[in-house]
Every structure is written in C-alpha cells, then in structure tokens.
Design an enzyme around this catalytic site. Sequence first.
Site, PDB file in Angstrom:
ATOM      1  N   HIS A 288       0.799  -1.209   0.066  1.00  0.00           N
ATOM      2  CA  HIS A 288       0.047  -0.123  -0.023  1.00  0.00           C
ATOM      3  C   HIS A 288       0.930   1.328  -0.010  1.00  0.00           C
ATOM      4  CE1 HIS A 288      -3.128  -2.970   0.713  1.00  0.00           C
ATOM      5  NE2 HIS A 288      -2.346  -3.380   1.504  1.00  0.00           N
ATOM      6  N   GLU A 302      -2.545   0.073   7.808  1.00  0.00           N
ATOM      7  CA  GLU A 302      -1.498  -0.743   7.430  1.00  0.00           C
ATOM      8  C   GLU A 302      -0.447  -0.293   6.863  1.00  0.00           C
ATOM      9  OE1 GLU A 302      -3.168  -3.630   4.506  1.00  0.00           O
ATOM     10  OE2 GLU A 302      -1.435  -4.775   4.274  1.00  0.00           O
ATOM     11  N   HIS A 355       2.685  -7.077   4.637  1.00  0.00           N
ATOM     12  CA  HIS A 355       1.163  -6.592   4.782  1.00  0.00           C
ATOM     13  C   HIS A 355       0.694  -6.894   6.034  1.00  0.00           C
ATOM     14  CE1 HIS A 355       0.058  -5.741   0.530  1.00  0.00           C
ATOM     15  NE2 HIS A 355       1.126  -6.171   0.321  1.00  0.00           N
ATOM     16  N   GLU A 424       1.881 -11.842   6.045  1.00  0.00           N
ATOM     17  CA  GLU A 424       0.586 -11.135   6.601  1.00  0.00           C
ATOM     18  C   GLU A 424       1.030 -11.197   8.279  1.00  0.00           C
ATOM     19  OE1 GLU A 424      -1.897  -9.330   5.261  1.00  0.00           O
ATOM     20  OE2 GLU A 424      -2.577 -10.390   3.487  1.00  0.00           O
TER      21      GLU A 424
HETATM   22 ZN   LIG Z   1      -2.141  -5.425   2.472  1.00  0.00          ZN
END
Ligand SMILES: [Zn+2]
Length: 474
Positions: A288, A302, A355, A424
Amino acid sequence: MKKTKLLLSIVLMLGLWLPLGSANVHAATTFKDISVNHRGYNEIMYLATGSIVSGSLDGRFLPSNVVTRAQAAAMIGRALELNGEQRKTEFKDVGSGNFASGYIQSAVDKKILSGYGAGIFRPDAVVNRGEMAVMISKAFGYEFGGSLSGAANALMSRGIAQGMSNGSFGADYQLTRLDFSIFLARAINYKLRVNPSVLFQNELFVTANSLNVRSGPSAQYSNIATLVKGESVQTAYKVGNWIYIKSGSKEGFVHSSYVSTSVNTPSPTPPSQESPLASKTIVIDPGHGGKDSGAVGFGLYEKTAVLDTALKVRDLLKQTPFDVQLTRDKDVFIELPDRVAFANKLNADIFVSIHANAATSSATGTETYYYSAAATNTRTTESKKLASAIQARLVEAWNLRDRGVKNAGYIVIKQTEMPAVLAELGFITNADDNAKLKSPAWRQKAADAIYLGILDYYKGNGYDVTKLYNIVNK
Ligand SMILES: [Zn+2]
C-alpha cells in the site's frame, strides 16, 4: 492411582502451565462442563492451549459427544500443524465448504487417513476406538502392522490408551470426544501418559542462536526453556515438525528446523574473495502507501505499520553483503504492476512483500503466502521454502496463531519472476495483533524475524550466512 493423578497435575501445573498466566495470549480456555477434577481435565486443557480442541459457543466441551471422521481429521491435523485451509478435496462427499476439508485432504495426502474408494470419505461417520487407534498410530508413526489389534497394542504399550474393564480394547465402541482428547494429548505429550516414560535415543545439536523449548508442538504453547547454539539435545519422538527433546533438566518441544546432526551445516559453496551474497538483490515491498492506506484498525493504517517494518528489515540487510532494494521507502502510492516491474528489472534474487491482515475482530495470527503455479517449478519450490522460513520466524517472534503458509495469486507474488512471498504479520482488526503492529518494538521483532527467515532460506540453500545471524540483537 488417585495420588499419581494428583501428583501429575501438580507437576503439569508447575512445569507446563504456570507461564501461561502472564504473557501468553493463548491462555487456556476453560469449559463449563470440565471441572479441575474431571478425569480428562489435564488432557483437554493441554489440547485447548494449542487450539487443537475448542468448545461449543456456550462454553461447553461436550465430552460425551461422539467424534466424526471430519472432526477427528481436524483434531489430528491441528495437532500436526497440517494445512487446514478449506479447499477442494479428492472426495465427492467433502466439499470445500466442509470445515475440515483442508485437514481431510492433508491427512489423506500424508496417508494418515484414507477414503472408502470411489471418491467417498464419509466425513460424518462416527469413529470407533479401533479406527481411532489406527489414525493415531499413523499420525505419530507407530509401527502397528496395519491391523486394528496392532494399533490397539501400539497405544496400550505406550500408556496412551488402556483396555476396557473386560480386558478387551473395545475396538467397536464409539469414541467420545473425551476419550479422543485423552488419547491424542497423551500421544503428543508423553508426560500425560499412564506410567509416563519415553526413550531418548538420538543426539542432535541446536543450530539456531537461541531456540525456544515449548510445552507443546506449536508456537501457541509457552516457552519453558531456551537452548543456545551448539547445545546437545537427546530426542525422543516427533509430532509433525516438532521434536520432543531433553537437554539436562530442560525438556519439551523444539522446532525440527533448528536442530541438526552437526552444529554447523557445512556450506557447499566454496569460499571466495568476494561474498557470493553481494550479487544477490533482495527486494522488500511494503504494501500500500499514499492514497491507499491498506487495512485500518484502531486508528492504525496498514501502510504505516508495514513501511516501518520494511525500513527496519532494510536496516538489517544493509549490514550484510546482500543488495537490498525497497519498492517504496516513504508514504507514496505505487501500482502493483510497477512493484513487479521494479523487482523483475533488478533481476532480484528474492521478493518479500509485507502486509497486515483484516477481518472480524476475533481473527488473529500470522500467515505467509506464495504463488503455486499449476506446474511445479523451481520458483514455486523456492517461494514455498522462503515463505516457510519467514513464517516460522514470524510466529516465533510474535507468538500469534500460526495460520500457516498458503497459496494465493496476489499480483506481486504471481507476476514477479523470482521466489516471492507475501507475509501478513497479523490482523490490524484484532486488538492483540493491532497492539503489536502499532508498537515500534514489536515491529523491530517482526523485522528481525523476516531478516532471520531470509537468512534461514539462504542457509538452507547452502550459503554461509552464519555470521549474519549476529546482526540481530547487536
Ligand atoms: Zn495489505
């Protein structure tokens, strides 16, 4: 008998469970219908600590309920940390919507369970004691000669199961959740067995700088001791990827990746003037950025948490011969195809995207993705190795639920041309995970873990990265 049981409870409370009260976020649940005096209390609580069993929505364990084949597959699968991701199976009667579909397929792949031919598994069939004995014997690698009586003997001789009062094993009796829990917990941890004893027969050495000894075979169990590199351990038996070991007075489970027959795995790469690592470019990709904040939870973006983590990974890699490149090092928006093009153009050696997850507030844990192409190729194999290495270190570092290594077709791991993974770290939408994502100290631990996972990966491929481990915690 009673006295033994009481003594055992005390030993377990002191030796295994005391540390759970404070730091461990996976503190054992309690069940309304299982009091401390219940005959299965120790075993059920042991399994609950590892999230191998759970209760009903209203907080009961329902010990007298029967166990279906699907439920048995899920419990064994969780105990062995098999891939439980719900998916299509080879069975007509087990769709991807079945809660245990992933565990059923994984257990069949590992030949722990089998179907009835013609694509039939019978997930809802009730398991009897004989079938349970065969499943446990296969899951834990006991030699049992392929027969029900052999499997019954394998369990009875180890103090995992006892016969019925009439002297038989009761192979045809329906299995209850209570009995299955007792047998499974005893198979996992020999200290729960009747007259507990086990042979420690092989010697291995710790290869990690610091290795946690845990009370059970997953990162959800608490650390009960720490071993250092080079320490010798005696091994008893394996549970999935974990080994039950003893070293002096320290006893418990260690991850099998960090013990070996020799302290220093010899490097097949011949030493040269210039480090062979210098030609390797590692691309770190914080997800992002800019107008794309990514997931949001408790006021945290995030994009912010993953950028800071990525910068910390870069700072570690900058102290090594590796060449490290970031797809972004500030709060800017970059299209996914541009991230892919960046790595491909650099001819990067590996690609690591960072992430944070989002879902309902109860979802928690760490997972790492790689892209599994339809055809098995070197990149798929290497991507999976890299994902496994990073996942193991992240789970170790943050101690969140191990959601495993998974396949997905995310653009950045699908269209890049080198081994590529997407980690993640945790769920920004979960209070506990979010607290870690928000904390600079915990982000440093995640960065350390990603860095160590990368080293583990290169070490596994024969590169001499031994000295680079010391950069962490310096
Ligand atoms: Zn993400």
